[in-house]
Design an enzyme around this catalytic site. Structure first.
Site, mmCIF file in Angstrom:
data_model
loop_
_atom_site.group_PDB
_atom_site.id
_atom_site.type_symbol
_atom_site.label_atom_id
_atom_site.label_comp_id
_atom_site.label_asym_id
_atom_site.label_seq_id
_atom_site.Cartn_x
_atom_site.Cartn_y
_atom_site.Cartn_z
ATOM 1 N N HIS A 255 37.157 46.069 26.812
ATOM 2 C CA HIS A 255 37.347 45.759 28.232
ATOM 3 C C HIS A 255 38.046 46.913 28.949
ATOM 4 O O HIS A 255 37.586 47.375 29.999
ATOM 5 C CB HIS A 255 38.168 44.474 28.353
ATOM 6 C CG HIS A 255 38.458 44.055 29.754
ATOM 7 N ND1 HIS A 255 37.713 43.101 30.423
ATOM 8 C CD2 HIS A 255 39.423 44.452 30.640
ATOM 9 C CE1 HIS A 255 38.192 42.936 31.639
ATOM 10 N NE2 HIS A 255 39.233 43.740 31.802
ATOM 11 N N GLU A 256 39.160 47.384 28.387
ATOM 12 C CA GLU A 256 39.908 48.457 29.046
ATOM 13 C C GLU A 256 39.145 49.774 29.017
ATOM 14 O O GLU A 256 39.279 50.595 29.930
ATOM 15 C CB GLU A 256 41.289 48.607 28.410
ATOM 16 C CG GLU A 256 42.176 47.372 28.512
ATOM 17 C CD GLU A 256 42.340 46.839 29.936
ATOM 18 O OE1 GLU A 256 42.211 47.628 30.890
ATOM 19 O OE2 GLU A 256 42.581 45.626 30.077
ATOM 20 N N HIS A 259 37.071 49.972 32.107
ATOM 21 C CA HIS A 259 37.833 50.501 33.233
ATOM 22 C C HIS A 259 37.990 52.014 33.115
ATOM 23 O O HIS A 259 37.776 52.766 34.078
ATOM 24 C CB HIS A 259 39.228 49.875 33.262
ATOM 25 C CG HIS A 259 39.273 48.470 33.759
ATOM 26 N ND1 HIS A 259 38.801 48.104 35.006
ATOM 27 C CD2 HIS A 259 39.767 47.330 33.193
ATOM 28 C CE1 HIS A 259 38.996 46.803 35.182
ATOM 29 N NE2 HIS A 259 39.570 46.312 34.099
ATOM 30 N N GLU A 285 36.087 45.771 37.696
ATOM 31 C CA GLU A 285 35.914 44.675 36.752
ATOM 32 C C GLU A 285 34.459 44.539 36.316
ATOM 33 O O GLU A 285 34.184 44.093 35.195
ATOM 34 C CB GLU A 285 36.412 43.366 37.358
ATOM 35 C CG GLU A 285 37.914 43.241 37.395
ATOM 36 C CD GLU A 285 38.547 43.282 36.007
ATOM 37 O OE1 GLU A 285 37.986 42.680 35.063
ATOM 38 O OE2 GLU A 285 39.591 43.927 35.874
#
Length: 491
Positions: A255-256, A259, A285
Protein backbone atom coordinates in the site's frame (compact mmCIF):
# COMPACT_ATOMS: atom_id res chain seq x y z
CA UNK A 1 10.83 37.66 -15.51
CA UNK A 2 8.20 37.74 -12.75
CA UNK A 3 7.29 34.10 -13.46
CA UNK A 4 10.92 32.98 -13.21
CA UNK A 5 11.36 34.89 -9.95
CA UNK A 6 8.18 33.41 -8.53
CA UNK A 7 9.22 29.86 -9.47
CA UNK A 8 12.67 30.32 -7.88
CA UNK A 9 11.00 31.53 -4.71
CA UNK A 10 8.49 28.66 -4.85
CA UNK A 11 11.33 26.16 -5.20
CA UNK A 12 12.79 27.31 -1.87
CA UNK A 13 9.37 27.13 -0.23
CA UNK A 14 8.84 23.59 -1.52
CA UNK A 15 12.29 22.59 -0.24
CA UNK A 16 11.47 23.92 3.24
CA UNK A 17 8.19 22.04 3.14
CA UNK A 18 10.11 18.84 2.48
CA UNK A 19 12.29 19.58 5.51
CA UNK A 20 9.14 19.94 7.61
CA UNK A 21 7.94 16.59 6.34
CA UNK A 22 11.26 15.01 7.29
CA UNK A 23 10.79 16.25 10.86
CA UNK A 24 7.47 14.40 10.91
CA UNK A 25 9.03 11.22 9.54
CA UNK A 26 11.73 11.39 12.20
CA UNK A 27 9.14 11.86 14.93
CA UNK A 28 7.27 8.73 13.82
CA UNK A 29 10.31 6.48 13.46
CA UNK A 30 13.51 7.28 15.37
CA UNK A 31 13.03 10.43 17.46
CA UNK A 32 13.97 9.96 21.16
CA UNK A 33 10.92 9.75 23.42
CA UNK A 34 12.06 12.75 25.46
CA UNK A 35 12.36 15.06 22.47
CA UNK A 36 8.65 15.65 21.97
CA UNK A 37 8.27 19.13 23.45
CA UNK A 38 11.30 20.46 21.60
CA UNK A 39 10.13 18.86 18.35
CA UNK A 40 6.79 20.61 18.71
CA UNK A 41 8.58 23.97 18.93
CA UNK A 42 10.74 23.09 15.93
CA UNK A 43 7.77 22.12 13.81
CA UNK A 44 5.85 25.20 14.87
CA UNK A 45 8.80 27.40 13.92
CA UNK A 46 9.13 25.83 10.46
CA UNK A 47 5.37 26.15 9.93
CA UNK A 48 5.53 29.84 10.83
CA UNK A 49 8.34 30.41 8.31
CA UNK A 50 6.45 28.54 5.61
CA UNK A 51 3.27 30.49 6.28
CA UNK A 52 5.20 33.77 6.11
CA UNK A 53 6.70 32.79 2.77
CA UNK A 54 3.35 31.65 1.37
CA UNK A 55 1.63 34.89 2.33
CA UNK A 56 4.47 37.24 1.42
CA UNK A 57 3.57 40.43 -0.37
CA UNK A 58 6.18 39.56 -2.96
CA UNK A 59 4.10 36.56 -4.00
CA UNK A 60 1.07 38.80 -4.33
CA UNK A 61 3.05 41.26 -6.46
CA UNK A 62 4.32 38.50 -8.75
CA UNK A 63 0.83 37.04 -9.13
CA UNK A 64 -0.53 40.45 -10.06
CA UNK A 65 2.22 40.98 -12.64
CA UNK A 66 1.94 37.61 -14.41
CA UNK A 67 -0.41 37.13 -17.35
CA UNK A 68 -1.18 33.40 -17.24
CA UNK A 69 -2.26 33.38 -20.90
CA UNK A 70 1.35 34.02 -21.96
CA UNK A 71 2.51 30.77 -20.35
CA UNK A 72 2.53 27.24 -21.73
CA UNK A 73 0.29 24.51 -20.27
CA UNK A 74 2.82 23.57 -17.59
CA UNK A 75 3.30 27.19 -16.55
CA UNK A 76 -0.45 27.73 -16.37
CA UNK A 77 -0.80 24.63 -14.18
CA UNK A 78 1.94 25.95 -11.88
CA UNK A 79 0.09 29.24 -11.59
CA UNK A 80 -3.22 27.50 -10.90
CA UNK A 81 -1.68 25.83 -7.85
CA UNK A 82 0.21 28.90 -6.64
CA UNK A 83 -2.80 31.20 -6.95
CA UNK A 84 -5.03 28.73 -5.12
CA UNK A 85 -2.47 28.15 -2.37
CA UNK A 86 -1.83 31.88 -1.97
CA UNK A 87 -5.54 32.62 -1.65
CA UNK A 88 -5.88 29.95 1.04
CA UNK A 89 -2.72 30.93 2.90
CA UNK A 90 -3.62 34.62 3.08
CA UNK A 91 -6.96 33.75 4.67
CA UNK A 92 -5.22 31.87 7.48
CA UNK A 93 -3.62 33.94 10.28
CA UNK A 94 0.05 33.13 10.75
CA UNK A 95 -0.26 32.56 14.49
CA UNK A 96 -3.07 30.04 13.85
CA UNK A 97 -0.93 28.13 11.33
CA UNK A 98 1.97 27.96 13.79
CA UNK A 99 -0.28 26.89 16.67
CA UNK A 100 -1.80 24.10 14.59
CA UNK A 101 1.68 22.79 13.77
CA UNK A 102 2.79 22.98 17.40
CA UNK A 103 -0.41 21.32 18.63
CA UNK A 104 -0.15 18.62 15.97
CA UNK A 105 3.19 17.47 17.35
CA UNK A 106 1.97 17.48 20.96
CA UNK A 107 -1.36 15.84 20.09
CA UNK A 108 0.38 13.07 18.20
CA UNK A 109 2.43 12.22 21.27
CA UNK A 110 -0.64 12.32 23.50
CA UNK A 111 -2.54 10.08 21.09
CA UNK A 112 0.27 7.50 21.08
CA UNK A 113 0.35 7.50 24.89
CA UNK A 114 -3.44 7.22 25.18
CA UNK A 115 -3.57 4.43 22.62
CA UNK A 116 -0.92 2.43 24.47
CA UNK A 117 -2.74 2.96 27.76
CA UNK A 118 -6.27 2.40 26.37
CA UNK A 119 -7.16 5.72 27.95
CA UNK A 120 -9.39 7.95 25.84
CA UNK A 121 -9.62 10.60 28.56
CA UNK A 122 -5.85 11.13 28.36
CA UNK A 123 -6.20 12.20 24.72
CA UNK A 124 -9.44 14.18 24.74
CA UNK A 125 -8.15 17.55 26.02
CA UNK A 126 -5.52 17.69 23.29
CA UNK A 127 -8.00 16.52 20.68
CA UNK A 128 -10.44 19.19 21.81
CA UNK A 129 -7.72 21.79 21.30
CA UNK A 130 -7.03 20.45 17.81
CA UNK A 131 -10.72 20.44 16.88
CA UNK A 132 -11.06 24.04 18.05
CA UNK A 133 -8.09 25.03 15.91
CA UNK A 134 -9.39 23.21 12.84
CA UNK A 135 -12.83 24.75 13.26
CA UNK A 136 -11.11 28.14 13.30
CA UNK A 137 -9.06 27.22 10.23
CA UNK A 138 -12.13 25.98 8.38
CA UNK A 139 -14.05 29.16 9.21
CA UNK A 140 -11.17 31.35 8.04
CA UNK A 141 -10.76 29.44 4.77
CA UNK A 142 -14.47 29.09 4.04
CA UNK A 143 -15.26 32.84 4.18
CA UNK A 144 -18.88 32.21 5.20
CA UNK A 145 -19.05 28.91 3.31
CA UNK A 146 -18.95 25.38 4.72
CA UNK A 147 -15.95 24.90 7.03
CA UNK A 148 -15.62 21.17 6.32
CA UNK A 149 -15.69 21.74 2.56
CA UNK A 150 -12.91 24.29 3.05
CA UNK A 151 -10.76 21.79 4.95
CA UNK A 152 -11.48 19.13 2.36
CA UNK A 153 -9.72 21.22 -0.32
CA UNK A 154 -6.35 20.47 1.29
CA UNK A 155 -6.81 16.82 0.36
CA UNK A 156 -9.15 16.75 -2.65
CA UNK A 157 -9.41 20.08 -4.50
CA UNK A 158 -12.81 20.52 -6.06
CA UNK A 159 -14.58 17.95 -3.88
CA UNK A 160 -17.53 18.76 -1.63
CA UNK A 161 -19.00 16.88 1.29
CA UNK A 162 -22.37 16.80 -0.48
CA UNK A 163 -20.85 15.21 -3.58
CA UNK A 164 -18.97 12.64 -1.53
CA UNK A 165 -22.07 11.89 0.51
CA UNK A 166 -24.00 11.12 -2.68
CA UNK A 167 -21.25 8.80 -3.94
CA UNK A 168 -20.95 7.09 -0.57
CA UNK A 169 -24.70 6.72 -0.38
CA UNK A 170 -24.61 4.82 -3.68
CA UNK A 171 -21.80 2.59 -2.39
CA UNK A 172 -23.31 1.65 0.95
CA UNK A 173 -26.29 -0.56 -0.03
CA UNK A 174 -24.34 -2.87 -2.34
CA UNK A 175 -21.39 -3.05 0.07
CA UNK A 176 -23.67 -3.95 2.97
CA UNK A 177 -25.46 -6.59 0.91
CA UNK A 178 -22.18 -8.12 -0.31
CA UNK A 179 -20.74 -8.12 3.19
CA UNK A 180 -23.80 -9.88 4.60
CA UNK A 181 -23.83 -12.50 1.83
CA UNK A 182 -20.14 -13.32 2.27
CA UNK A 183 -20.29 -13.53 6.06
CA UNK A 184 -23.16 -16.01 5.83
CA UNK A 185 -20.81 -18.44 4.07
CA UNK A 186 -18.01 -20.43 5.73
CA UNK A 187 -14.83 -18.39 5.95
CA UNK A 188 -11.78 -19.64 4.01
CA UNK A 189 -9.04 -21.15 6.11
CA UNK A 190 -6.45 -18.65 7.27
CA UNK A 191 -2.70 -18.97 7.73
CA UNK A 192 -1.43 -20.77 10.81
CA UNK A 193 1.78 -20.55 12.79
CA UNK A 194 4.06 -17.70 13.76
CA UNK A 195 6.04 -15.67 11.29
CA UNK A 196 9.46 -14.28 12.14
CA UNK A 197 9.24 -10.50 12.09
CA UNK A 198 12.75 -9.99 10.70
CA UNK A 199 11.83 -12.31 7.83
CA UNK A 200 8.64 -10.29 7.27
CA UNK A 201 10.72 -7.13 6.91
CA UNK A 202 13.07 -8.82 4.45
CA UNK A 203 10.15 -10.00 2.37
CA UNK A 204 8.47 -6.59 2.56
CA UNK A 205 11.60 -4.92 1.16
CA UNK A 206 11.72 -7.46 -1.64
CA UNK A 207 8.08 -6.76 -2.44
CA UNK A 208 8.75 -3.02 -2.45
CA UNK A 209 11.38 -3.52 -5.14
CA UNK A 210 9.11 -5.91 -7.06
CA UNK A 211 6.49 -3.16 -7.25
CA UNK A 212 9.07 -0.72 -8.60
CA UNK A 213 10.02 1.22 -5.46
CA UNK A 214 13.49 2.75 -5.94
CA UNK A 215 15.36 1.97 -2.73
CA UNK A 216 18.19 4.30 -3.79
CA UNK A 217 15.69 7.13 -3.29
CA UNK A 218 13.78 5.63 -0.38
CA UNK A 219 13.84 3.38 2.65
CA UNK A 220 11.52 1.07 4.60
CA UNK A 221 11.21 1.47 8.37
CA UNK A 222 8.74 0.44 11.08
CA UNK A 223 6.15 2.69 12.71
CA UNK A 224 2.97 2.34 14.77
CA UNK A 225 0.89 3.54 11.83
CA UNK A 226 2.31 2.86 8.32
CA UNK A 227 2.77 5.93 6.14
CA UNK A 228 4.66 7.38 3.18
CA UNK A 229 6.60 10.63 3.35
CA UNK A 230 8.44 12.87 0.90
CA UNK A 231 8.65 13.34 -2.85
CA UNK A 232 11.17 13.34 -5.67
CA UNK A 233 14.50 11.84 -4.67
CA UNK A 234 13.64 11.20 -1.02
CA UNK A 235 10.44 9.18 -0.58
CA UNK A 236 10.30 7.04 2.56
CA UNK A 237 7.78 4.46 3.71
CA UNK A 238 7.05 2.63 6.95
CA UNK A 239 5.27 -0.61 7.76
CA UNK A 240 4.57 -2.70 10.86
CA UNK A 241 4.86 -6.34 11.84
CA UNK A 242 2.86 -8.84 13.88
CA UNK A 243 4.18 -12.36 14.50
CA UNK A 244 0.77 -13.95 13.90
CA UNK A 245 -0.23 -11.87 10.86
CA UNK A 246 2.34 -11.44 8.08
CA UNK A 247 -0.28 -9.98 5.71
CA UNK A 248 -0.43 -6.88 7.92
CA UNK A 249 3.21 -6.16 7.17
CA UNK A 250 3.28 -7.21 3.53
CA UNK A 251 0.13 -5.47 2.38
CA UNK A 252 0.87 -2.34 4.43
CA UNK A 253 4.17 -2.23 2.57
CA UNK A 254 2.56 -2.70 -0.84
CA UNK A 255 0.00 0.00 0.00
CA UNK A 256 2.68 2.52 1.00
CA UNK A 257 4.76 1.60 -2.03
CA UNK A 258 1.79 2.68 -4.14
CA UNK A 259 1.97 6.11 -2.55
CA UNK A 260 5.75 6.24 -2.83
CA UNK A 261 5.82 5.07 -6.46
CA UNK A 262 3.45 7.89 -7.34
CA UNK A 263 5.85 10.43 -5.85
CA UNK A 264 8.91 8.79 -7.39
CA UNK A 265 7.19 8.54 -10.77
CA UNK A 266 6.41 12.24 -11.20
CA UNK A 267 8.22 13.94 -14.07
CA UNK A 268 11.59 15.09 -12.70
CA UNK A 269 11.13 18.47 -14.41
CA UNK A 270 8.42 19.24 -11.83
CA UNK A 271 10.59 18.56 -8.78
CA UNK A 272 10.30 21.13 -5.97
CA UNK A 273 7.44 22.89 -7.72
CA UNK A 274 3.69 22.71 -7.03
CA UNK A 275 3.40 20.07 -9.78
CA UNK A 276 6.07 17.88 -8.19
CA UNK A 277 3.78 15.99 -5.84
CA UNK A 278 0.57 13.99 -5.99
CA UNK A 279 -2.35 16.15 -7.10
CA UNK A 280 -4.71 14.99 -4.34
CA UNK A 281 -5.08 12.37 -1.66
CA UNK A 282 -7.87 10.70 -3.60
CA UNK A 283 -5.57 10.17 -6.59
CA UNK A 284 -2.80 9.17 -4.17
CA UNK A 285 -5.08 6.58 -2.60
CA UNK A 286 -6.00 5.28 -6.04
CA UNK A 287 -2.37 4.30 -6.47
CA UNK A 288 -1.91 2.74 -3.04
CA UNK A 289 -5.21 0.85 -3.24
CA UNK A 290 -4.75 -0.48 -6.78
CA UNK A 291 -1.24 -1.65 -5.85
CA UNK A 292 -2.50 -3.30 -2.67
CA UNK A 293 -5.82 -4.75 -3.86
CA UNK A 294 -6.54 -5.09 -7.57
CA UNK A 295 -2.89 -6.00 -8.23
CA UNK A 296 -1.50 -7.26 -4.92
CA UNK A 297 -4.53 -9.37 -3.93
CA UNK A 298 -5.26 -10.69 -7.42
CA UNK A 299 -5.26 -14.43 -8.04
CA UNK A 300 -2.33 -14.06 -10.44
CA UNK A 301 -0.09 -12.17 -8.04
CA UNK A 302 -0.99 -14.16 -4.91
CA UNK A 303 0.01 -17.31 -6.78
CA UNK A 304 3.49 -15.89 -7.14
CA UNK A 305 3.51 -14.49 -3.57
CA UNK A 306 2.48 -17.89 -2.20
CA UNK A 307 5.78 -19.36 -3.36
CA UNK A 308 7.79 -16.48 -1.89
CA UNK A 309 5.97 -16.92 1.44
CA UNK A 310 6.70 -20.64 1.51
CA UNK A 311 10.37 -19.92 0.83
CA UNK A 312 10.47 -17.44 3.70
CA UNK A 313 8.32 -19.24 6.29
CA UNK A 314 7.84 -22.87 5.28
CA UNK A 315 4.40 -24.40 5.83
CA UNK A 316 1.69 -21.73 5.87
CA UNK A 317 -1.23 -23.89 6.98
CA UNK A 318 -3.11 -23.62 3.65
CA UNK A 319 -3.32 -26.37 1.06
CA UNK A 320 -2.30 -24.62 -2.13
CA UNK A 321 -2.20 -21.36 -4.09
CA UNK A 322 -6.00 -21.24 -4.34
CA UNK A 323 -6.28 -21.59 -0.57
CA UNK A 324 -3.65 -18.88 -0.16
CA UNK A 325 -5.60 -16.54 -2.48
CA UNK A 326 -8.76 -17.12 -0.44
CA UNK A 327 -6.83 -16.50 2.81
CA UNK A 328 -5.49 -13.20 1.46
CA UNK A 329 -9.03 -12.10 0.60
CA UNK A 330 -10.98 -13.42 3.57
CA UNK A 331 -13.81 -11.37 5.04
CA UNK A 332 -13.91 -11.50 8.79
CA UNK A 333 -15.19 -9.36 11.63
CA UNK A 334 -12.67 -6.77 12.77
CA UNK A 335 -12.25 -3.32 14.23
CA UNK A 336 -9.23 -1.91 12.40
CA UNK A 337 -9.66 0.09 9.20
CA UNK A 338 -6.16 -0.58 7.91
CA UNK A 339 -6.62 -4.34 8.37
CA UNK A 340 -10.09 -4.49 6.82
CA UNK A 341 -10.83 -6.45 3.66
CA UNK A 342 -11.84 -4.71 0.47
CA UNK A 343 -15.57 -5.17 1.07
CA UNK A 344 -15.70 -3.79 4.59
CA UNK A 345 -12.96 -1.17 4.35
CA UNK A 346 -15.17 1.58 2.99
CA UNK A 347 -17.73 1.10 5.75
CA UNK A 348 -14.96 2.00 8.22
CA UNK A 349 -14.23 5.14 6.21
CA UNK A 350 -17.86 6.24 6.00
CA UNK A 351 -18.11 6.07 9.80
CA UNK A 352 -15.16 8.44 10.17
CA UNK A 353 -16.38 10.77 7.43
CA UNK A 354 -19.70 11.29 9.16
CA UNK A 355 -18.18 11.75 12.64
CA UNK A 356 -15.53 14.24 11.58
CA UNK A 357 -18.04 16.32 9.66
CA UNK A 358 -20.12 16.51 12.83
CA UNK A 359 -17.07 17.44 14.91
CA UNK A 360 -16.14 20.35 12.63
CA UNK A 361 -19.76 21.52 12.36
CA UNK A 362 -20.19 21.45 16.15
CA UNK A 363 -22.93 18.84 15.99
CA UNK A 364 -20.66 16.50 17.96
CA UNK A 365 -18.34 17.52 20.79
CA UNK A 366 -15.09 15.76 21.60
CA UNK A 367 -16.31 14.55 25.00
CA UNK A 368 -19.07 12.61 23.22
CA UNK A 369 -16.84 11.16 20.48
CA UNK A 370 -16.14 7.76 22.02
CA UNK A 371 -19.82 7.10 22.70
CA UNK A 372 -20.79 8.24 19.19
CA UNK A 373 -18.06 6.09 17.60
CA UNK A 374 -19.06 3.00 19.55
CA UNK A 375 -22.76 3.41 18.81
CA UNK A 376 -22.14 3.90 15.08
CA UNK A 377 -19.75 0.96 14.94
CA UNK A 378 -22.28 -1.33 16.62
CA UNK A 379 -24.97 -0.21 14.20
CA UNK A 380 -22.77 -0.67 11.10
CA UNK A 381 -20.90 -3.85 12.02
CA UNK A 382 -23.18 -5.61 14.49
CA UNK A 383 -20.76 -6.03 17.38
CA UNK A 384 -19.39 -3.74 20.08
CA UNK A 385 -15.98 -2.06 20.24
CA UNK A 386 -13.96 -3.91 22.87
CA UNK A 387 -11.26 -1.33 23.65
CA UNK A 388 -10.32 2.22 22.63
CA UNK A 389 -7.34 1.20 20.49
CA UNK A 390 -9.86 -0.72 18.38
CA UNK A 391 -12.21 2.26 18.40
CA UNK A 392 -11.73 6.00 18.33
CA UNK A 393 -8.02 5.79 19.23
CA UNK A 394 -7.01 3.52 16.36
CA UNK A 395 -6.21 6.18 13.73
CA UNK A 396 -3.58 8.91 13.91
CA UNK A 397 -5.38 11.37 11.62
CA UNK A 398 -7.40 13.46 14.06
CA UNK A 399 -4.45 13.90 16.40
CA UNK A 400 -2.63 15.50 13.48
CA UNK A 401 -5.57 17.68 12.49
CA UNK A 402 -6.19 15.86 9.21
CA UNK A 403 -9.91 16.59 9.04
CA UNK A 404 -11.10 16.00 5.49
CA UNK A 405 -8.54 13.27 4.81
CA UNK A 406 -10.65 10.18 5.62
CA UNK A 407 -13.13 10.41 2.70
CA UNK A 408 -10.25 10.39 0.21
CA UNK A 409 -9.58 6.75 1.13
CA UNK A 410 -12.92 5.67 -0.30
CA UNK A 411 -12.63 8.13 -3.17
CA UNK A 412 -9.27 6.49 -3.93
CA UNK A 413 -10.95 3.09 -4.01
CA UNK A 414 -13.50 4.42 -6.48
CA UNK A 415 -10.73 5.85 -8.65
CA UNK A 416 -8.81 2.56 -8.43
CA UNK A 417 -11.85 0.65 -9.65
CA UNK A 418 -12.05 2.90 -12.69
CA UNK A 419 -8.32 2.64 -13.37
CA UNK A 420 -8.29 -1.16 -13.10
CA UNK A 421 -11.11 -1.42 -15.61
CA UNK A 422 -9.11 0.70 -18.08
CA UNK A 423 -5.82 -1.09 -17.34
CA UNK A 424 -7.35 -4.52 -17.97
CA UNK A 425 -8.78 -3.25 -21.25
CA UNK A 426 -5.42 -1.85 -22.38
CA UNK A 427 -3.31 -4.78 -21.08
CA UNK A 428 -5.37 -7.93 -21.65
CA UNK A 429 -2.43 -10.17 -20.64
CA UNK A 430 -1.76 -8.35 -17.33
CA UNK A 431 -2.48 -11.44 -15.25
CA UNK A 432 0.12 -13.52 -17.09
CA UNK A 433 2.78 -10.95 -16.18
CA UNK A 434 1.73 -10.90 -12.53
CA UNK A 435 1.80 -14.68 -12.28
CA UNK A 436 5.54 -14.47 -13.01
CA UNK A 437 6.14 -11.70 -10.46
CA UNK A 438 6.68 -9.22 -13.30
CA UNK A 439 4.84 -5.99 -12.47
CA UNK A 440 6.59 -3.72 -14.96
CA UNK A 441 3.68 -3.63 -17.40
CA UNK A 442 0.97 -2.74 -14.88
CA UNK A 443 3.08 -0.29 -12.87
CA UNK A 444 4.37 1.19 -16.14
CA UNK A 445 0.78 1.76 -17.28
CA UNK A 446 -0.01 3.56 -14.04
CA UNK A 447 3.15 5.64 -14.23
CA UNK A 448 2.38 6.74 -17.78
CA UNK A 449 -1.33 7.37 -17.27
CA UNK A 450 -1.35 8.83 -13.76
CA UNK A 451 1.90 9.15 -11.83
CA UNK A 452 4.14 11.12 -14.18
CA UNK A 453 1.65 14.01 -14.35
CA UNK A 454 1.94 14.98 -10.68
CA UNK A 455 -0.17 18.09 -10.23
CA UNK A 456 -0.44 18.96 -13.92
CA UNK A 457 -4.18 18.23 -14.10
CA UNK A 458 -7.04 18.49 -11.62
CA UNK A 459 -7.79 15.29 -9.68
CA UNK A 460 -10.87 14.02 -11.50
CA UNK A 461 -9.32 14.99 -14.84
CA UNK A 462 -6.28 12.78 -14.17
CA UNK A 463 -8.52 9.76 -13.63
CA UNK A 464 -10.86 10.57 -16.51
CA UNK A 465 -7.95 10.95 -18.97
CA UNK A 466 -6.36 7.71 -17.77
CA UNK A 467 -9.69 5.95 -18.35
CA UNK A 468 -10.12 7.23 -21.90
CA UNK A 469 -12.29 10.21 -21.06
CA UNK A 470 -14.81 8.41 -18.84
CA UNK A 471 -15.72 10.34 -15.70
CA UNK A 472 -15.06 8.34 -12.52
CA UNK A 473 -17.95 6.81 -10.62
CA UNK A 474 -18.51 4.01 -8.12
CA UNK A 475 -19.82 1.44 -10.62
CA UNK A 476 -16.54 -0.25 -11.65
CA UNK A 477 -15.45 -0.67 -8.01
CA UNK A 478 -18.72 -2.29 -7.00
CA UNK A 479 -18.75 -4.55 -10.07
CA UNK A 480 -15.17 -5.65 -9.34
CA UNK A 481 -15.91 -6.40 -5.67
CA UNK A 482 -19.08 -8.36 -6.42
CA UNK A 483 -17.38 -10.44 -9.12
CA UNK A 484 -14.26 -11.17 -7.07
CA UNK A 485 -15.86 -12.00 -3.75
CA UNK A 486 -18.83 -13.68 -5.37
CA UNK A 487 -16.39 -16.15 -6.91
CA UNK A 488 -14.39 -16.65 -3.70
CA UNK A 489 -17.50 -17.22 -1.58
CA UNK A 490 -19.54 -19.04 -4.19
CA UNK A 491 -22.35 -16.48 -4.25
Amino acid sequence: MSFDDLMAYERQTQALSQVAGRLGWDQETVMPRGAGDQRAEEMGAVAAILHERRTSGRVGDWLAAIDDSTLDAVGQAQMRHIRRDYARATRLPGDLAAEIARTRSLAHQRWAEARAREDVAHFLPMLARMVDLKRAEGAALAENGDAYDALLQDYEPGATAAGLEAMFGALRPRLVALRAACLERPAPKGLSGTFDEAAQMRLSRMLAKTFGYDMARGRVDKAVHPFSSGSGDDVRITTRTAADDPFNCLYSTIHEVGHASYEQGIDAAYRLTPLGQGVSMGVHESQSRIYENQIGRSRAFTGWLHERMREAFGDLGVADADGFYAAVNTLKPGYIRTEADEVQYNLHVLLRFDLERDLIAGRLEVDDLEEAWNARFLADFGYAVDKPSNGCLQDVHWSEGLFGYFPTYTLGNVYAGCLMQALARDLPDWEAHLAKGDLTAVTGWLRARVQQHGGLFEPRAVIAQACGGTEPDEGPLLDYLEAKFGAIYGL
